[in-house]
Design a protein around this motif. Structure first.
Motif, PDB file in Angstrom:
ATOM      1  N   ARG A 146      12.755  -7.472 -14.479  1.00 23.74           N
ATOM      2  CA  ARG A 146      11.925  -8.150 -15.482  1.00 23.74           C
ATOM      3  C   ARG A 146      12.706  -9.234 -16.218  1.00 23.74           C
ATOM      4  N   ILE A 147      13.987  -8.994 -16.454  1.00 26.44           N
ATOM      5  CA  ILE A 147      14.799 -10.014 -17.125  1.00 26.44           C
ATOM      6  C   ILE A 147      14.946 -11.231 -16.219  1.00 26.44           C
ATOM      7  N   THR A 157       3.312 -13.074   0.206  1.00 27.76           N
ATOM      8  CA  THR A 157       3.117 -14.289  -0.587  1.00 27.76           C
ATOM      9  C   THR A 157       3.494 -14.024  -2.039  1.00 27.76           C
ATOM     10  N   TYR A 158       3.069 -12.862  -2.545  1.00 26.45           N
ATOM     11  CA  TYR A 158       3.365 -12.522  -3.938  1.00 26.45           C
ATOM     12  C   TYR A 158       3.312 -11.006  -4.101  1.00 26.45           C
ATOM     13  N   VAL A 159       4.304 -10.463  -4.780  1.00 24.60           N
ATOM     14  CA  VAL A 159       4.291  -9.030  -5.101  1.00 24.60           C
ATOM     15  C   VAL A 159       4.333  -8.901  -6.613  1.00 24.60           C
ATOM     16  N   SER A 160       3.316  -8.310  -7.162  1.00 24.35           N
ATOM     17  CA  SER A 160       3.221  -8.157  -8.615  1.00 24.35           C
ATOM     18  C   SER A 160       3.872  -6.860  -9.055  1.00 24.35           C
ATOM     19  N   THR A 161       4.736  -6.956 -10.071  1.00 21.81           N
ATOM     20  CA  THR A 161       5.356  -5.747 -10.617  1.00 21.81           C
ATOM     21  C   THR A 161       4.662  -5.348 -11.915  1.00 21.81           C
ATOM     22  N   ALA A 162       3.441  -5.858 -12.116  1.00 20.83           N
ATOM     23  CA  ALA A 162       2.789  -5.699 -13.419  1.00 20.83           C
ATOM     24  C   ALA A 162       2.137  -4.342 -13.665  1.00 20.83           C
ATOM     25  N   GLY A 163       1.983  -3.495 -12.658  1.00 22.03           N
ATOM     26  CA  GLY A 163       1.457  -2.148 -12.909  1.00 22.03           C
ATOM     27  C   GLY A 163       0.045  -2.146 -13.470  1.00 22.03           C
ATOM     28  N   GLY A 164      -0.098  -1.678 -14.709  1.00 23.78           N
ATOM     29  CA  GLY A 164      -1.421  -1.517 -15.330  1.00 23.78           C
ATOM     30  C   GLY A 164      -2.221  -2.804 -15.367  1.00 23.78           C
TER      31      GLY A 164
END
Ligand code: ADP
Ligand code: MG
Length: 402
Positions: free
Chosen positions: A38-39, A373-380
């Protein structure tokens, strides 16, 4: 989706104080950061603003201090990791508003970065108190939201600030919104969705939204068992929500009405226990599962058929592993399909967007997360977006039409 303002619209920021909401809620052990993903995601926006001469004031939450100052959850704990990733000195300020922040802005030079305290020390943060938002805003001239993963919460630092200051999406937020828009906003058809994971009950709204949006709905993981059982298949001891049979039927009917083809497995990997390489391991047709067996992964033929479906598609959105991927060999289907997606994406025939805590872990395990293409680490926030919900932190950034 309405147009949102980005850092390209921000104009000259030299010497101006800019508030930047980041997600710095990183895992820690023994006082040090164990995963700085995240940083690293925050760095491009912070460095760009600093290099453009802004006085950068970083806002973030950390843990769940429930509206009280708690030194064990101070954001000062991430400052070393932040300085390390940015390669710059960062000043820590134990406040988010008021005279201490005002003095800091006076001391900072153009291009300096300061990290403010954990926003959740103040009860007005989670209550989205407009007075707190105004107090924070008083020390700055613009607000940048770079934390998509916190955008499903309407808090003072994620939504309220956008009402009192000119608001812009940071680079990480912009990349996430653009990727999600390509996948489910205005996607190229045919569109496929893979929905897996443990339980139907945790993803009912996702399934209901997707059947109206995609051409192919691929159901795997434990939730496939619930759909198979609803269709009259005996799934033995498998993880299965038998009480959701009617709900599963309703989703299948909605899919049919919408012209969405639902893909359920026809061969599966079963065992009598969930253990690594158990002696009872075998692959069989879904109609041949014994009473004392559990379905723990999709079979090889099912995976091959799904790969053929994806070859005909232009867009894919994926949430949830296809099997109990933490335990070998029940990772095989997830790994194999992920590799197919990676290859199709590299060839340029598929736009692939994936997200979800365990999904990201599974794609990393397969070694292909970088090829999507894109991997989201955003969870909820990612799941709420897959449910078709409007995220308050995103809505607040949308510019009026020109
Ligand atoms: P995400 O975090 O990506 O949204 P979920 O939390 O919904 O995904 O689901 C992941 C979990 O589902 C994993 O722990 C995995 O072991 C489990 N799972 C997948 N398939 C099965 C199965 N057939 N039986 C039991 N558990 C399963
Ligand atoms: Mg999960």
């Amino acid at each position: 989706m309405a147009r949102f303002r980005t850092l390209d619209d921000l104009g000259d920021v030299r010497g101006k104080a800019i508030l930047v909401r980041e997600d710095l809620n990183v895992p820690m052990a023994d006082g040090s950061v164990t995963d700085d993903t995240r940083i690293r995601a925050a760095a491009p926006t912070l460095l760009e603003l600093a290099d453009r001469g802004a006085k950068v004031l970083v806002l973030a939450h950390f843990g769940r201090p429930k509206g009280q100052r708690d030194t064990r959850q101070s954001l000062s704990m991430v400052i070393d990791a932040l300085q390390h990733v940015l390669g710059r000195e960062v000043m820590f300020v134990p406040e988010i508003a008021g005279p201490v922040v005002a003095q800091t802005v006076g001391i900072l030079s153009a291009g300096d970065i300061a990290l403010l305290e954990n926003t959740r020390f103040w009860p007005g943060e989670e209550a989205n108190d407009p007075e707190l938002a105004r107090a924070i805003a008083a020390n700055a001239s613009a607000y940048v939201n770079d934390a998509f993963s916190a955008a499903h919460r309407a808090h003072a630092s994620t939504e309220g600030l956008a009402r009192v200051l000119p608001a812009y999406a940071g680079r990480a937020m912009q990349a996430e919104l653009e990727a999600l828009e390509k996948a489910l906003g205005e996607p190229e058809h045919p569109v496929a969705a893979v929905v897996g994971g443990a339980k139907v009950s945790s993803k009912l709204d996702v399934l209901r939204h997707l059947v109206g949006k995609v051409d192919h709905l691929i159901i795997g993981g434990g939730m496939a068992n619930t759909f198979l059982a609803a269709r009259g298949v005996d799934v033995g001891k498998s993880l299965c929500e038998h009480d959701l049979a009617a709900t599963a039927e309703a989703i299948l009917a909605a899919a049919e009405a919408a012209g969405c083809t639902v893909h359920l497995p026809y061969d599966v990997v079963v065992a009598k226990e969930l253990a690594a390489n158990p002696p009872s391991l075998r692959t069989c047709n879904v109609h041949e599962v014994a009473a004392d067996e559990m379905i723990l992964d999709l079979g090889g033929q099912a995976v091959e058929a799904l790969g053929d479906v994806l070859k005909t598609c232009r867009t894919l959105v994926w949430n949830g592993p296809l099997g109990a991927f933490e335990t070998p060999p029940f990772d095989a289907a997830t790994v194999a399909l992920a590799r197919t997606v990676a290859a199709l994406t590299r060839e340029g025939s598929l736009v692939s967007v994936a997200g979800g805590g365990d999904t990201v872990a599974a794609l990393n395990h397969a070694g292909v997360a970088g090829d999507f293409t894109y991997v989201s680490t955003a969870g909820g926030a990612f799941l709420e977006w897959m449910e078709g919900k409007v995220l308050p932190g995103v809505a607040a950034l949308e510019a009026p039409a020109r």
